[in-house]
Scaffold this active site. Structure first.
Site, PDB file in Angstrom:
ATOM      1  N   HIS A  43       0.850  -1.177   0.000  1.00 57.93           N
ATOM      2  CA  HIS A  43       0.000   0.000   0.000  1.00 57.93           C
ATOM      3  C   HIS A  43       0.893   1.237   0.000  1.00 57.93           C
ATOM      4  O   HIS A  43       2.115   1.137   0.126  1.00 57.93           O
ATOM      5  CB  HIS A  43      -0.928  -0.004   1.215  1.00 57.93           C
ATOM      6  N   ALA A  44       0.256   2.400  -0.116  1.00 58.49           N
ATOM      7  CA  ALA A  44       1.044   3.631  -0.218  1.00 58.49           C
ATOM      8  C   ALA A  44       2.025   3.753   0.940  1.00 58.49           C
ATOM      9  O   ALA A  44       3.183   4.120   0.742  1.00 58.49           O
ATOM     10  CB  ALA A  44       0.108   4.843  -0.256  1.00 58.49           C
ATOM     11  N   GLU A  45       1.572   3.450   2.162  1.00 51.96           N
ATOM     12  CA  GLU A  45       2.468   3.442   3.311  1.00 51.96           C
ATOM     13  C   GLU A  45       2.112   2.320   4.267  1.00 51.96           C
ATOM     14  O   GLU A  45       0.934   1.930   4.376  1.00 51.96           O
ATOM     15  CB  GLU A  45       2.414   4.759   4.098  1.00 51.96           C
ATOM     16  N   THR A  46       3.151   1.845   4.938  1.00 46.62           N
ATOM     17  CA  THR A  46       2.985   0.979   6.098  1.00 46.62           C
ATOM     18  C   THR A  46       3.659   1.671   7.274  1.00 46.62           C
ATOM     19  O   THR A  46       4.793   2.135   7.170  1.00 46.62           O
ATOM     20  CB  THR A  46       3.608  -0.407   5.861  1.00 46.62           C
ATOM     21  N   HIS A  76      -2.033   9.853   6.411  1.00 49.92           N
ATOM     22  CA  HIS A  76      -3.048   8.798   6.507  1.00 49.92           C
ATOM     23  C   HIS A  76      -2.563   7.611   7.332  1.00 49.92           C
ATOM     24  O   HIS A  76      -3.349   6.999   8.067  1.00 49.92           O
ATOM     25  CB  HIS A  76      -3.519   8.362   5.117  1.00 49.92           C
TER      26      HIS A  76
END
Length: 271
Positions: A43-46, A76
């Protein structure tokens, strides 16, 4: 250890921006492991967080990784982490995170939303490249601003909401114009509607062609639109396919970002 996928800046599953959240029992392991987990989550960030000793300036240490690199600021995934801490009872009340961007505070509300206290991005005029940016973005900018080192984007104002929604950029070409990417924005078509401005965010340099909902970008969008609309408290719609709303409050050198989050996956990390 447990790993969760949380949709942030939305009050329903399968919308907003998904983030991985891993609460660690101890200090951060080696960076290569953190990066591999983020790549696996994809995903975009973890976000990775661990508890700090009592009595310090922060309660938890927090880091964020895209599938290809660590980033200095992420809204987010911070919201997602605060949501996990509050919903599981791991932390009560406001939580202070120590991060690469200083201490960030996340405060829960009775309705389940969370307000993040982030540094306001410094906006300075950027000279629009004579050839390249408009072609890469697929639209002619009205103006271009630099958002400073923590955000690392170009903030590009377009003519109207329709122009933002219609963008089909050349992501590879966009990567040549800023450290992280490009925030495209315009005033909302309906000034009496549920949001005041729209945006879309493209971050090819950190492995994210289009980010669904970007908290850090709103630390630049808040001062930009508050100055133009004459109000400190606004609502932004990030018009990605998943979409999400971010309520922004400009407080001088700090910007408040408010949104909801939903846990959609709760599992066990075995590797």
């Amino acid at each position: 250890m447990r790993i969760r996928i949380v949709d942030a800046f939305t009050d329903r599953p399968f919308a907003g921006n998904p983030a991985g959240v891993v609460l660690l029992d101890d200090a951060f392991p080696e960076d290569a492991w953190l990066q591999n987990v983020a790549k696996e989550v994809n995903h975009a960030e973890t976000a990775f967080a661990h508890r700090l000793p009592e009595g310090g300036e922060a309660d938890w240490a927090l880091r964020w990784f895209t599938p290809v690199t660590e980033v200095a600021l992420c809204g987010h995934a911070t919201l997602a982490t605060a949501h996990v801490l509050h919903s599981t009872g791991a932390h009560q009340g406001p939580v202070r995170f120590t991060t690469r961007s200083g201490v960030l505070v996340a405060t829960p509300a009775a309705d389940g939303s969370v307000t993040l206290d982030f540094p306001t991005a410094p906006l300075t005029p950027a000279e629009t490249p004579a050839a390249g940016l408009a072609d890469a973005l697929g639209a002619e900018p009205l103006g271009v601003l630099d958002t400073g080192p923590n955000v690392g984007d170009l903030l590009v104002e377009l003519a109207d909401e329709e122009a933002v929604r219609a963008l089909r950029p050349d992501h590879r070409a966009l990567g040549a114009h800023s450290a992280r990417g490009v925030i495209a924005t315009a005033r909302a078509q309906d000034p009496a509607g549920p949001y005041d401005y729209v945006s879309r965010c493209f971050f090819p340099n950190v492995g994210i062609d289009e980010d669904p909902v970007t908290g850090s970008a709103h630390t630049a969008l808040a001062p930009f639109w508050s100055e133009r609309l004459g109000r400190p408290d606004l609502t932004g719609l990030q018009a990605s396919p998943r979409s999400g709303l971010v309520r922004t409050g400009l407080r001088g050198e700090r910007t408040l970002l408010t949104g909801s989050a939903v846990t959609v996956i709760d599992g066990e990390l075995l590797a």
